[in-house]
Design a protein around this motif. Structure first.
Motif, short mmCIF file in Angstrom:
data_model
loop_
_atom_site.label_atom_id
_atom_site.label_comp_id
_atom_site.label_asym_id
_atom_site.label_seq_id
_atom_site.Cartn_x
_atom_site.Cartn_y
_atom_site.Cartn_z
N ILE A 1 0.83 -1.21 0.00
CA ILE A 1 0.00 0.00 0.00
C ILE A 1 0.87 1.26 0.00
O ILE A 1 0.63 2.19 -0.77
N GLN A 2 1.89 1.29 0.85
CA GLN A 2 2.73 2.48 0.94
C GLN A 2 3.59 2.66 -0.32
O GLN A 2 3.82 3.79 -0.76
N GLY A 3 4.05 1.58 -0.90
CA GLY A 3 4.81 1.69 -2.15
C GLY A 3 3.94 2.18 -3.30
O GLY A 3 4.35 3.04 -4.08
N GLY A 4 2.74 1.64 -3.38
CA GLY A 4 1.81 2.10 -4.42
C GLY A 4 1.39 3.54 -4.21
O GLY A 4 1.31 4.33 -5.16
N ALA A 5 1.15 3.91 -2.96
CA ALA A 5 0.78 5.29 -2.65
C ALA A 5 1.92 6.25 -2.96
O ALA A 5 1.70 7.36 -3.46
N GLY A 6 3.14 5.82 -2.71
CA GLY A 6 4.29 6.66 -3.02
C GLY A 6 4.43 6.90 -4.52
O GLY A 6 4.74 8.01 -4.95
N LEU A 7 4.21 5.85 -5.31
CA LEU A 7 4.28 6.02 -6.76
C LEU A 7 3.13 6.87 -7.27
O LEU A 7 3.32 7.70 -8.17
N SER B 1 9.72 3.99 -3.10
CA SER B 1 8.43 3.36 -3.37
C SER B 1 8.60 2.04 -4.12
O SER B 1 7.93 1.05 -3.80
N VAL B 2 9.48 2.01 -5.10
CA VAL B 2 9.74 0.77 -5.83
C VAL B 2 10.36 -0.27 -4.89
O VAL B 2 10.02 -1.45 -4.95
N THR B 3 11.24 0.17 -4.00
CA THR B 3 11.84 -0.74 -3.03
C THR B 3 10.78 -1.32 -2.10
O THR B 3 10.83 -2.50 -1.76
N LEU B 4 9.82 -0.51 -1.69
CA LEU B 4 8.73 -1.01 -0.87
C LEU B 4 7.89 -2.05 -1.61
O LEU B 4 7.45 -3.04 -1.02
N LEU B 5 7.66 -1.82 -2.90
CA LEU B 5 6.91 -2.81 -3.68
C LEU B 5 7.67 -4.12 -3.79
O LEU B 5 7.08 -5.21 -3.65
N VAL B 6 8.97 -4.06 -4.03
CA VAL B 6 9.79 -5.27 -4.11
C VAL B 6 9.80 -5.98 -2.76
O VAL B 6 9.69 -7.22 -2.69
N LEU B 7 9.93 -5.21 -1.68
CA LEU B 7 9.88 -5.79 -0.34
C LEU B 7 8.55 -6.48 -0.08
O LEU B 7 8.51 -7.55 0.53
N ALA B 8 7.47 -5.88 -0.53
CA ALA B 8 6.14 -6.47 -0.34
C ALA B 8 6.06 -7.83 -1.01
O ALA B 8 5.59 -8.81 -0.41
N PHE B 9 6.52 -7.92 -2.25
CA PHE B 9 6.46 -9.21 -2.94
C PHE B 9 7.39 -10.24 -2.32
O PHE B 9 7.08 -11.43 -2.27
N ALA B 10 8.53 -9.78 -1.78
CA ALA B 10 9.43 -10.70 -1.08
C ALA B 10 8.77 -11.21 0.20
O ALA B 10 8.89 -12.40 0.54
#
Length: 66
Positions: free
Chosen positions: A14-20, A46-55
């Motif tokens: 959510i935070q990664g998507g919101a950041g983008l 934000s991209v790092t948060l998205l990658v972290l989410a999938f990990a």
């Protein structure tokens, strides 16, 4: 433990998507753009948060439930 990892993954997603969304639109929502030490690097964070989410989702999926 699996539920905790999934919860952290959802929050990071959510935070990664919101950041983008904040970077590419005029919406003013999310935590990444509010933190001063990310100044100029909001997109990367934000991209790092998205990658972290999938990990986190992958690790949670590999764990047994309970």
């Amino acid at each position: 433990m699996k539920e905790l990892l999934e919860l952290l993954g959802v929050l990071a997603l959510i935070q990664g998507g919101a950041g983008l969304l904040t970077e590419f639109t005029d919406l003013d929502w999310g935590l990444v753009h509010r933190l001063g030490f990310f100044d100029g690097y909001e997109t990367y964070a934000s991209v790092t948060l998205l990658v972290l989410a999938f990990a986190l989702f992958a690790v949670a999926e590999s764990r047994k439930s309970g």
